[in-house]
Design a protein around this motif. Structure first.
Motif, mmCIF file in Angstrom:
data_model
loop_
_atom_site.group_PDB
_atom_site.id
_atom_site.type_symbol
_atom_site.label_atom_id
_atom_site.label_comp_id
_atom_site.label_asym_id
_atom_site.label_seq_id
_atom_site.Cartn_x
_atom_site.Cartn_y
_atom_site.Cartn_z
ATOM 1 N N GLU A 2 -39.090 105.906 -26.883
ATOM 2 C CA GLU A 2 -40.040 106.510 -27.819
ATOM 3 C C GLU A 2 -41.372 106.744 -27.093
ATOM 4 O O GLU A 2 -41.839 105.879 -26.344
ATOM 5 C CB GLU A 2 -40.192 105.549 -29.005
ATOM 6 N N PRO A 3 -42.014 107.912 -27.278
ATOM 7 C CA PRO A 3 -43.195 108.253 -26.466
ATOM 8 C C PRO A 3 -44.327 107.242 -26.473
ATOM 9 O O PRO A 3 -44.950 107.011 -25.435
ATOM 10 C CB PRO A 3 -43.644 109.594 -27.063
ATOM 11 N N LYS B 285 -41.449 118.976 -30.249
ATOM 12 C CA LYS B 285 -41.476 117.621 -29.669
ATOM 13 C C LYS B 285 -42.778 117.394 -28.906
ATOM 14 O O LYS B 285 -43.361 116.303 -28.961
ATOM 15 C CB LYS B 285 -40.307 117.447 -28.686
ATOM 16 N N GLU C 48 -36.787 108.331 -37.082
ATOM 17 C CA GLU C 48 -36.823 109.220 -35.900
ATOM 18 C C GLU C 48 -37.181 108.454 -34.626
ATOM 19 O O GLU C 48 -36.881 108.909 -33.536
ATOM 20 C CB GLU C 48 -37.848 110.332 -36.115
ATOM 21 N N ASP D 67 -45.068 102.911 -32.092
ATOM 22 C CA ASP D 67 -44.131 103.133 -33.205
ATOM 23 C C ASP D 67 -42.938 102.179 -33.098
ATOM 24 O O ASP D 67 -42.259 102.136 -32.063
ATOM 25 C CB ASP D 67 -43.611 104.577 -33.176
ATOM 26 N N LYS E 215 -45.764 116.956 -31.179
ATOM 27 C CA LYS E 215 -45.745 115.655 -31.848
ATOM 28 C C LYS E 215 -46.512 114.588 -31.061
ATOM 29 O O LYS E 215 -47.013 113.625 -31.636
ATOM 30 C CB LYS E 215 -44.284 115.195 -31.965
ATOM 31 N N VAL E 216 -46.552 114.717 -29.752
ATOM 32 C CA VAL E 216 -47.167 113.640 -28.950
ATOM 33 C C VAL E 216 -48.549 113.977 -28.410
ATOM 34 O O VAL E 216 -49.285 113.068 -28.043
ATOM 35 C CB VAL E 216 -46.264 113.202 -27.764
ATOM 36 N N ALA F 106 -35.104 113.797 -31.732
ATOM 37 C CA ALA F 106 -36.327 113.996 -32.509
ATOM 38 C C ALA F 106 -37.594 113.935 -31.663
ATOM 39 O O ALA F 106 -38.656 114.325 -32.124
ATOM 40 C CB ALA F 106 -36.399 112.950 -33.622
ATOM 41 N N HIS F 107 -37.506 113.409 -30.469
ATOM 42 C CA HIS F 107 -38.733 113.271 -29.683
ATOM 43 C C HIS F 107 -38.460 113.394 -28.193
ATOM 44 O O HIS F 107 -37.311 113.318 -27.748
ATOM 45 C CB HIS F 107 -39.425 111.927 -29.993
#
Lengths: 425, 334
Positions: free
Chosen positions: A368-369, B77, A22, A5, B80-81, A28-29
């Motif tokens: 970010e993941p 969260k 986000e 992302d 989401k992943v 958000a994450h």
């Protein structure tokens, strides 16, 4: 293969500061942990976090009152010259959490530590962490008690990671705490302070410019060798604030000691540096002569232009605003392929300018993941600047540009270009 | 004073211990913290993090998350992943913040299990206990969640439990593997390679225990699956001991193995540890320490002339001679 992302500068600019993706918003994450994010997750592990910053006052020591995990990496700092045997720990257990018992032990612990030292420190900083933020500890009061008991100055500093994006983040608070030690002194018209960082500035024309205009003494906390020297910062006629994190401290000093302040920014864009000096001239009604350095910086930029084409990745673990640095490099002819940084509304002046010159530059967030799968492969560059960018581009030429001593002004730009030339040689 | 450290930095905490067991197992590791704990665990206590990618994340808690107990945000969260990674499990690692606000790890795990279909390991570490507690908890949750009920043992397969980078260097692990390979057809170092070692744990004919933190899990495995265990033995280390009263400072199994390998009947060799001291593994004069003063006083009162231990113990041992024996859980990665 998971898609990474990111957005381009064009996409970010189109959405504007009120609609930041986000991708760039921590709440958000989940926050990915890689060596590129170490400086974010554990500011004390590199450079100046709260613990190291808290010891910026000469002859001071620190008592970390916290669960053991919070002090774990402190031995890394203790290995740095000048920090040996300056950290002490009062470790909390579960009973402390429930009863707040640890607070009653602090005065005795301070005395015990001071007695062991064999000398009286200038100040004992008490560093507390997230758990005391949640317990609502009144550490100012505890410090006063400890002062009375141990007969030594005691000040709090708050390593509250929980409040990192709050009104007063830990690195802002620690500066306030340190400068709260200054006591009123008669003002000296030819004396000024530079507030912002904990290590001194590298060689920069900023100091010369002020010396030439009649200033005789310029103090920075990082150059003070003794506590008395530090206390003399209270005689300054005004403060120059070169890091927004010192703004609150400067405001507090203004209110308490009547020392006004002027804020400056660090730029790598030559015209921005020049305009800032002109603005200072207007504020002080005195022409500050920057012509010679302006020409030198122009010559350095010419040397950088001769290195083109040069593709670059810019990180955020460096001594620069990553977007301002990226913009400057693009202005000097570099192709900035990727920026690793989070976006916030204050960056949009640079993002909008970058959108005119380099709209396809990709902006990744280290935290970010999906960065778990990113290895820099699709953004191969000649040069990576910043420790995080280097992590992704270990095959490219490297420039950390994150040393403790801070670059500033034309000289900062000249030094950067020199370092780039060395790196890509 | 209890809890006061004037010379030693805090030892590796339980949360680091838990992550050291799970790091290589292809799970989503969520450290429920504001970021600082993750920085300490990964940046200081986990040497593999520098070279090996792992789905380890900070929950990124902020003050209002903690004050309002916004577990729903954490769940969102994570959800989401999970679809974006190929995961074997989700682990929730506790830190001081959830300990203060009383986070219900088991409740979170149940919700996440239902929503994701993945095994979820709730590990209620708190950052105040030591690494061996976290290692123990991680093994316990892994065995409960991952080891299948049905599978038979195979001759020649041995699994080593309690072996983490916080106790053993890479070279030491390689040496242990090589030594055991002389006796066994297949040596599996649990937690050091793949989740498959846990999925097929019941194939093991024996469990070798490399630290007290692995003992509880070994007993659980014996009780559940009737697989016997024994303690690790080390090759004779290259240590020349000249003194007559020796204190070995390390985790108990490692220290015991050193004592046994030194095999010096003419010397008084004791084991001391700041970590778990299991009664069944201790000899008469072996001792547990809590604080710095405990060790300082013990050295003095018992006339210890030689200490084998991490270099950071040097300021505490007075005139005794220190023979360096690195311990990552004490001083960090070598």
């Amino acid at each position: 293969m998971t898609k990474i992302d990111y957005q381009t500068i064009r996409e970010i600019a189109e959405h504007g500061p009120d609609d930041i993706s986000e991708i760039y918003q921590f709440p958000a994450h989940l926050i990915y942990s890689s060596p590129a994010t170490l400086a974010f997750n554990s500011p004390g592990a590199e450079g100046y976090g709260v613990k190291r910053a808290g010891l910026a006052v000469p002859e001071s020591i620190m008592l970390i009152v916290a669960p053991g995990c919070c002090g774990r990496n402190t031995s890394l700092i203790s290995r740095i010259k000048g920090y040996d045997h300056r950290f002490f720990y009062l470790m909390m257990d579960e009973t402390d959490l429930i009863t707040g018992r640890h607070l009653t032990k602090i005065p005795e612990a301070v005395k015990d530590v001071v007695d062991t030292l064999g000398y009286k420190p200038s100040v004992v900083m008490i560093c507390i962490t997230c758990v005391d933020a949640l317990l609502g500890t009144d550490m100012e009061r505890v410090c006063r008690k400890a002062e009375d008991f141990a007969k030594v100055r005691v000040r709090p500093c708050y390593m509250y990671a929980l409040t990192r994006e709050g009104r007063k983040p830990p690195m802002v608070h620690v500066r306030e705490s340190l400068y709260s030690l200054l006591e009123p002194k008669p003002k000296v018209a030819t004396s000024i302070n530079i507030l912002g960082f904990f290590a001194p500035l590298r060689k920069t024309e900023l100091l010369d410019v002020f010396y030439r205009s009649g200033i005789k003494t310029i103090r920075q906390i990082g150059t003070c060798q003794t506590y008395d020297e530090f206390l003399n910062m209270a005689e300054a006629n005004f403060n120059l604030v070169i890091n927004p994190e010192a703004y609150h401290a400067a405001k507090q000093i203004h209110k308490r000691l009547g020392i006004p302040f002027v804020s400056l920014e660090r730029f790598y864009g030559i015209e921005r540096i020049h305009h800032q000096y002109q603005a200072i001239s207007n504020v002080f009604h005195k022409q500050l002569d920057d012509e010679e350095m302006y020409q030198k910086a122009k010559n350095a930029i010419q040397e950088l232009k001769e290195l083109q084409p040069l593709s670059v990745a810019v990180g955020e673990c460096l001594n620069a605003n990553p977007f301002e640095l990226a913009l400057s490099l693009v202005e000097y002819g570099c192709q900035v392929k990727a920026i690793y940084a989070n976006v916030d509304p204050s960056h949009f002046a640079y993002i909008n300018a970058l959108n005119e010159l380099s709209p396809e530059t990709k902006v990744y967030s280290n935290m970010e993941p999906t960065m778990l799968y990113y290895d820099g492969g699709e953004d191969e560059v000649d040069l990576a600047i910043g420790k995080d960018a280097i992590y992704y581009h270990d095959q490219s030429a490297h420039l950390n540009w994150n040393e403790d001593m801070q670059p500033f002004g034309y000289q900062g730009l000249i030094d950067l270009i020199e370092a780039i030339r060395e790196a890509v040689k | 004073m209890k809890g006061l450290r004037k010379y030693l930095t805090p030892f590796a905490p339980d949360q680091s211990g838990a992550v050291s067991v799970l790091f290589s197992l292809s799970g989503l590791i969520v450290i429920i913290d504001a970021g600082g704990c993750t920085g300490n665990i990964c940046g200081f206590d986990e040497p593999r993090w520098q070279t090996q990618k792992c789905a380890v994340f900070s929950a990124g808690l902020r003050d209002m998350d903690a004050i309002m107990g916004r577990d729903d945000r954490l769940i969102a969260k994570i959800l989401k992943v999970v679809d974006r990674f190929d995961l074997e499990f989700i682990a929730l690692i506790g830190t001081p913040v959830p300990a203060v606000i009383g986070t219900d790890y088991k409740g979170l795990a149940r919700v996440l299990e239902k929503k994701t279909g993945l095994p979820v390991l709730p590990i209620n570490t708190n950052g105040m206990a030591l690494y061996d507690e976290g290692v123990e908890k991680a093994y316990s949750e892994l065995i409960k969640a991952i080891v299948p009920e049905e599978e038979t043992s195979q001759n020649g397969v041995v699994s080593v439990i309690g072996l983490t980078p916080l106790d053993y260097t890479k070279d030491e692990m390689d040496m242990i593997q090589a030594t055991l390979s002389h006796t066994y057809k297949e040596v599996r170092m649990l937690g050091m390679s793949s989740i498959d070692d846990f999925k097929h744990l019941r194939q093991s004919e024996k469990i070798i225990v490399a630290s007290p933190a692995g003992l509880k899990a070994a007993k659980l495995i014996k009780r559940r699956y009737h697989i016997p265990f024994e303690m690790l033995k080390l090759e004779k280390p290259n240590i020349a001991v000249t003194g007559s009263k020796v204190l070995i400072l390390h985790q108990q199994v490692y220290a015991n193995a050193i004592r046994e390998s030194l095999n010096m009947c003419d010397k008084d060799i004791r084991v001391g540890t700041y970590f778990k001291l299991n009664k069944t593994l201790k000899e008469d004069h072996d001792i547990h320490f809590d604080d710095e003063d405990d060790l300082m006083n013990y050295i003095k009162e018992h006339n210890i002339d030689t200490v084998i231990g991490d270099m950071t113990y040097q300021p505490l041992i007075g005139q005794a001679k220190l023979i360096p024996l690195h311990h990552t859980a004490v001083s960090g990665d070598d």
